[in-house]
Design a protein around this motif. Sequence first.
Motif, PDB file in Angstrom:
ATOM      1  N   ARG A   1      -3.092   8.158   4.797  1.00  0.00           N
ATOM      2  CA  ARG A   1      -4.035   7.821   3.750  1.00  0.00           C
ATOM      3  C   ARG A   1      -3.560   7.093   2.674  1.00  0.00           C
ATOM      4  O   ARG A   1      -2.383   6.978   2.348  1.00  0.00           O
ATOM      5  CB  ARG A   1      -4.265   9.361   3.105  1.00  0.00           C
ATOM      6  N   LYS A   2      -4.316   6.180   2.304  1.00  0.00           N
ATOM      7  CA  LYS A   2      -3.991   5.297   1.101  1.00  0.00           C
ATOM      8  C   LYS A   2      -4.126   5.913  -0.139  1.00  0.00           C
ATOM      9  O   LYS A   2      -5.281   6.202  -0.777  1.00  0.00           O
ATOM     10  CB  LYS A   2      -5.047   4.056   1.048  1.00  0.00           C
TER      11      LYS A   2
ATOM     12  N   ASN B   1       0.895  -1.197  -0.114  1.00  0.00           N
ATOM     13  CA  ASN B   1      -0.172  -0.010   0.142  1.00  0.00           C
ATOM     14  C   ASN B   1       0.837   1.180   0.001  1.00  0.00           C
ATOM     15  O   ASN B   1       1.869   1.545   0.690  1.00  0.00           O
ATOM     16  CB  ASN B   1      -0.988  -0.013   1.317  1.00  0.00           C
ATOM     17  N   LEU B   2       0.569   2.330  -0.810  1.00  0.00           N
ATOM     18  CA  LEU B   2       1.275   3.549  -0.734  1.00  0.00           C
ATOM     19  C   LEU B   2       0.544   4.482   0.163  1.00  0.00           C
ATOM     20  O   LEU B   2      -0.687   4.907  -0.074  1.00  0.00           O
ATOM     21  CB  LEU B   2       1.358   4.110  -2.156  1.00  0.00           C
ATOM     22  N   VAL B   3       0.899   4.199   1.293  1.00  0.00           N
ATOM     23  CA  VAL B   3       0.136   5.252   2.690  1.00  0.00           C
ATOM     24  C   VAL B   3       1.106   6.396   2.781  1.00  0.00           C
ATOM     25  O   VAL B   3       2.413   6.490   3.041  1.00  0.00           O
ATOM     26  CB  VAL B   3       0.225   4.360   3.609  1.00  0.00           C
TER      27      VAL B   3
ATOM     28  N   ALA C   1       1.022  -0.693  -5.174  1.00  0.00           N
ATOM     29  CA  ALA C   1       1.796  -1.429  -6.165  1.00  0.00           C
ATOM     30  C   ALA C   1       2.136  -2.782  -5.985  1.00  0.00           C
ATOM     31  O   ALA C   1       2.260  -3.120  -4.628  1.00  0.00           O
ATOM     32  CB  ALA C   1       3.289  -0.692  -5.827  1.00  0.00           C
ATOM     33  N   THR C   2       1.812  -3.578  -6.847  1.00  0.00           N
ATOM     34  CA  THR C   2       1.977  -5.062  -6.716  1.00  0.00           C
ATOM     35  C   THR C   2       3.070  -5.650  -7.694  1.00  0.00           C
ATOM     36  O   THR C   2       3.410  -5.395  -9.003  1.00  0.00           O
ATOM     37  CB  THR C   2       0.675  -5.771  -7.254  1.00  0.00           C
ATOM     38  N   ARG C   3       4.176  -6.273  -6.885  1.00  0.00           N
ATOM     39  CA  ARG C   3       4.962  -6.912  -7.717  1.00  0.00           C
ATOM     40  C   ARG C   3       4.520  -8.163  -7.848  1.00  0.00           C
ATOM     41  O   ARG C   3       4.325  -9.176  -7.117  1.00  0.00           O
ATOM     42  CB  ARG C   3       6.278  -6.860  -6.587  1.00  0.00           C
ATOM     43  N   LEU C   4       4.884  -8.625  -9.278  1.00  0.00           N
ATOM     44  CA  LEU C   4       4.378  -9.855  -9.752  1.00  0.00           C
ATOM     45  C   LEU C   4       5.638 -10.746  -9.840  1.00  0.00           C
ATOM     46  O   LEU C   4       6.642 -10.409 -10.154  1.00  0.00           O
ATOM     47  CB  LEU C   4       3.691  -9.813 -11.160  1.00  0.00           C
TER      48      LEU C   4
END
Length: 373
Positions: A347-348, A314-316, A352-355
């Motif tokens: 705040r969210k 999460n980019l918080v 970013a999702t690493r595959l």
Amino acid sequence: MTAPLPPGSTIGILGGGQLGRMSALAAAELGYRCHVFAPEADSPAMQVAAARTVAPYEDPQALAAFAAAVDVVTFEFENVPAATLDRLEPLVPCRPGVAALRVGQDRVLEKRFFEQAGVAVGAWREVTSRDALDAAVAELGLPAVLKTTRLGYDGRGQAVLRSPADLDAAWARLAPRPLILEAFIPFEREVSAICARGVDGAVVTFDVTENRHHRHILDLSIAPAPVAPEVAAAARGAVVRLAESLELVGLLALEMFLLPDGRLLANEMAPRPHNSGHWTMDACLFGQFALHVRAVAGLPLPEPGRHHDAVMKNLVGPEVYARWGELAARPDVALHLYGKAEAREGRKLGHATRLLPPGSVAEAPEPHYLSPL
Ligand SMILES: Nc1ncnc2c1ncn2[C@@H]1O[C@H](COP(=O)(O)OP(=O)(O)O)[C@@H](O)[C@H]1O
Ligand SMILES: [Mg+2]
């Protein structure tokens, strides 16, 4: 049996946050239009909606006009007043319905519902007075967690009680709102399971996810959770049992604590897309938003078809968010930003999702080393 909504139909979404934004994007892929109803203008969901109503959830005229303009209603915000869905349900199909919303927004109703459905929970007591708090602490012992029964999120409305000296301050901060005391669970991991249930009662589940929190806010989701196959099967079974006993149409997410002895205790549920399912949009053929839209629209629900392992961050808050350019340059990372105007602390702002190739999480000495940041 209800016929699927034809493309070109309009899905009404109550709530203007990122869950509505990503639902609306998934709906657009199937040719649907979304009409977002929320009190805040220029919210993340409204930026990508075909139509929008900016009005309080209690506004009867605005709700009647909304019902007339849409073919089905769903919600992305679990604190939409139940009275809002009560008003809409006679006018337009609401998926999920008000029963799931009511249970999901009250921790006491939720705990009772888990127990009735045969899903284990930790020890808890309803707390209605200062004396009741003393009695509950005497019964459950310390440490314990005192929470407001309603309107809590990202750890807000909670106090960890470690010693008797903590009770006064926690009471002063949280009362007179209705409260619940929970025994502190010495968990080994936190996991969640998400299922989608269709209008025909068919259910599909996603791989179980491990969730790591920082300051009570979800920081990382790791999929598939590195847990024994029996644990994963039990977690999936629990969320399906709950969705079936609510006759829910849509998504249901269940947060659980995994104890060192392998037992699972349910923490809370959400009858909507869930932050711990964000990895599915990039690591599966059909992610949570796609299956949510399909369920709500009465379309068939295919198996998710996970093709990668994934670690979602999460980019918080402004500092992590400031690294979006670095993340955008990564070939192994799917970046999603929510269009929020103010980059406030806590705040969210995106994720970013690493595959990773299948098997990476199970082989990693510590899966958080696989985090995108
Ligand atoms: N009874 C408990 N025992 C141990 N940790 C808890 C307990 N309740 C909550 N927590 C911690 O706080 C986090 C947030 O609490 P939760 O009940 O999920 O509320 P919310 O997600 O609505 O803020 C949990 O994910 C967990 O890390
Ligand atoms: Mg939670």
